[in-house]
Enzyme design. Structure first.
Site, mmCIF file in Angstrom:
data_model
loop_
_atom_site.group_PDB
_atom_site.id
_atom_site.type_symbol
_atom_site.label_atom_id
_atom_site.label_comp_id
_atom_site.label_asym_id
_atom_site.label_seq_id
_atom_site.Cartn_x
_atom_site.Cartn_y
_atom_site.Cartn_z
ATOM 1 N N SER A 51 29.651 32.587 35.774
ATOM 2 C CA SER A 51 29.950 33.255 37.038
ATOM 3 C C SER A 51 28.927 32.845 38.077
ATOM 4 C CB SER A 51 29.916 34.776 36.863
ATOM 5 O OG SER A 51 29.834 35.369 38.138
ATOM 6 N N ASP A 91 33.594 35.454 41.556
ATOM 7 C CA ASP A 91 33.783 36.894 41.731
ATOM 8 C C ASP A 91 33.940 37.243 43.204
ATOM 9 O OD1 ASP A 91 33.590 37.994 39.044
ATOM 10 O OD2 ASP A 91 31.554 37.188 39.054
ATOM 11 N N HIS A 147 38.332 35.749 40.228
ATOM 12 C CA HIS A 147 38.458 37.148 39.830
ATOM 13 C C HIS A 147 38.407 38.007 41.077
ATOM 14 C CE1 HIS A 147 36.364 40.643 37.395
ATOM 15 N NE2 HIS A 147 37.566 40.971 37.817
ATOM 16 N N MET A 193 38.243 41.295 42.864
ATOM 17 C CA MET A 193 37.934 42.726 42.757
ATOM 18 C C MET A 193 38.119 43.306 44.144
ATOM 19 S SD MET A 193 34.731 42.188 40.233
ATOM 20 C CE MET A 193 34.725 40.465 40.687
ATOM 21 N N MET A 228 37.233 43.952 31.271
ATOM 22 C CA MET A 228 35.899 44.164 31.834
ATOM 23 C C MET A 228 35.020 44.874 30.806
ATOM 24 S SD MET A 228 35.794 42.763 34.789
ATOM 25 C CE MET A 228 34.070 43.186 34.994
ATOM 26 N N GLY A 235 26.422 41.555 38.894
ATOM 27 C CA GLY A 235 26.012 40.797 37.717
ATOM 28 C C GLY A 235 24.830 41.507 37.066
ATOM 29 N N ASP A 267 34.493 39.866 30.426
ATOM 30 C CA ASP A 267 33.601 39.677 31.575
ATOM 31 C C ASP A 267 32.615 40.830 31.719
ATOM 32 O OD1 ASP A 267 32.471 39.045 34.020
ATOM 33 O OD2 ASP A 267 34.321 39.271 35.176
ATOM 34 N N GLY A 268 31.325 40.490 31.649
ATOM 35 C CA GLY A 268 30.271 41.460 31.919
ATOM 36 C C GLY A 268 29.306 41.623 30.763
ATOM 37 N N GLY A 269 28.050 41.252 31.025
ATOM 38 C CA GLY A 269 27.008 41.466 30.018
ATOM 39 C C GLY A 269 27.113 40.591 28.781
ATOM 40 N N SER A 281 24.470 36.242 34.644
ATOM 41 C CA SER A 281 23.004 36.241 34.607
ATOM 42 C C SER A 281 22.445 35.531 33.378
ATOM 43 C CB SER A 281 22.487 37.677 34.686
ATOM 44 O OG SER A 281 23.142 38.488 33.751
#
Ligand code: DX5
Ligand code: ZN
Length: 221
Positions: A7, A34, A65, A67, A136, A143, A174-176, A197
């Site tokens: 990302s 994003d 993506h 949002m 998600m 992020g 998506d995420g973490g 990240s």
């Protein structure tokens, strides 16, 4: 082999062109972009004008993506700007079936995304129409957040739901996501992961992707 979509939200925007080249050289499969509107999520990021600029230098496909509220208003803009996959949120679009089919008619792959608290059951009447389901694993907006562990069970249940109905859209998470948890995410059923990240702060993009290929048992590079 799990598909990796860094990302660019966590990239250095002052060096975006170089970041994209380095991301591609490291072996990424997609660039995840994003788009946030300050309404559906608290943050504001980039619009289709920037996507168009990115498309000029990118050689791998763009995974966009959205949002944003009422994403149908911008489908044409983002596809014309170069989105190869365009994902919208179930929570943000009242006429989801119409928008998903519209995305496909415009020539892009269509994805639907759900937030952590949105039940999987709400996807039942749309999964036959989509090319991708984005689960998600953090509340969207920023992020660098922590992976929500309950997502693993949700991915497994989605996989079962799709298998039962003989459907096979891409399952994206998506995420973490990081090299530390990617094995459990892949084992739960993810086909594709976003990594912001953990990728851009790694200091070594080539090694990060190579490590992921090794961890997930697909080191062909
Ligand atoms: C969150 C975004 C994510 C985010 C991922 O709202 O949709 O794509 O950039 O970043 P990390 O991997 O840092 O959670
Ligand atoms: Zn995202």
């Amino acid at each position: 082999m799990i598909l990796i979509a860094p990302s660019i939200l966590s990239a250095n925007f002052l060096e975006l062109g170089k970041e994209i080249k380095d991301t591609e050289a490291a072996g990424a499969d997609y660039l995840h972009i994003d788009v946030m509107d300050g309404s559906f999520v608290p943050n504001i990021t980039i619009g289709y004008f920037v996507v168009e600029q990115i498309k000029r230098v990118a050689t791998i496909p763009l995974d966009v993506h959205l949002m944003i509220e009422k994403p149908d208003r911008y489908v044409v803009n983002f596809i014309e700007a170069g989105a190869d996959i365009l994902t919208i949120h179930l929570e943000a679009d009242i006429h989801l079936h119409r928008t998903i089919n519209w995305i496909k008619q415009q020539g892009a792959k269509a994805g639907v995304s759900i937030n952590p608290a949105t039940p999987l059951a709400l996807l039942e009447d749309i999964i036959a129409d989509v090319d991708l389901v984005l689960i998600m694993s953090v509340n969207p907006g920023f992020g660098g957040q922590k992976f929500i562990p309950g997502t693993l069970d949700k991915i497994k249940r989605l996989k079962e739901m799709l298998t039962k109905r003989n459907l096979n859209p891409i399952i994206e998470v998506d995420g973490g996501v990081s090299p530390k948890n990617i094995k459990t995410v892949a084992d739960a059923g993810a086909d594709m992961v976003v990594m912001g990240s953990a990728f851009y702060t790694s200091g070594n993009y080539v090694k990060t992707i190579s490590d992921i290929r090794t961890i997930t048992g697909a080191n062909t590079k």
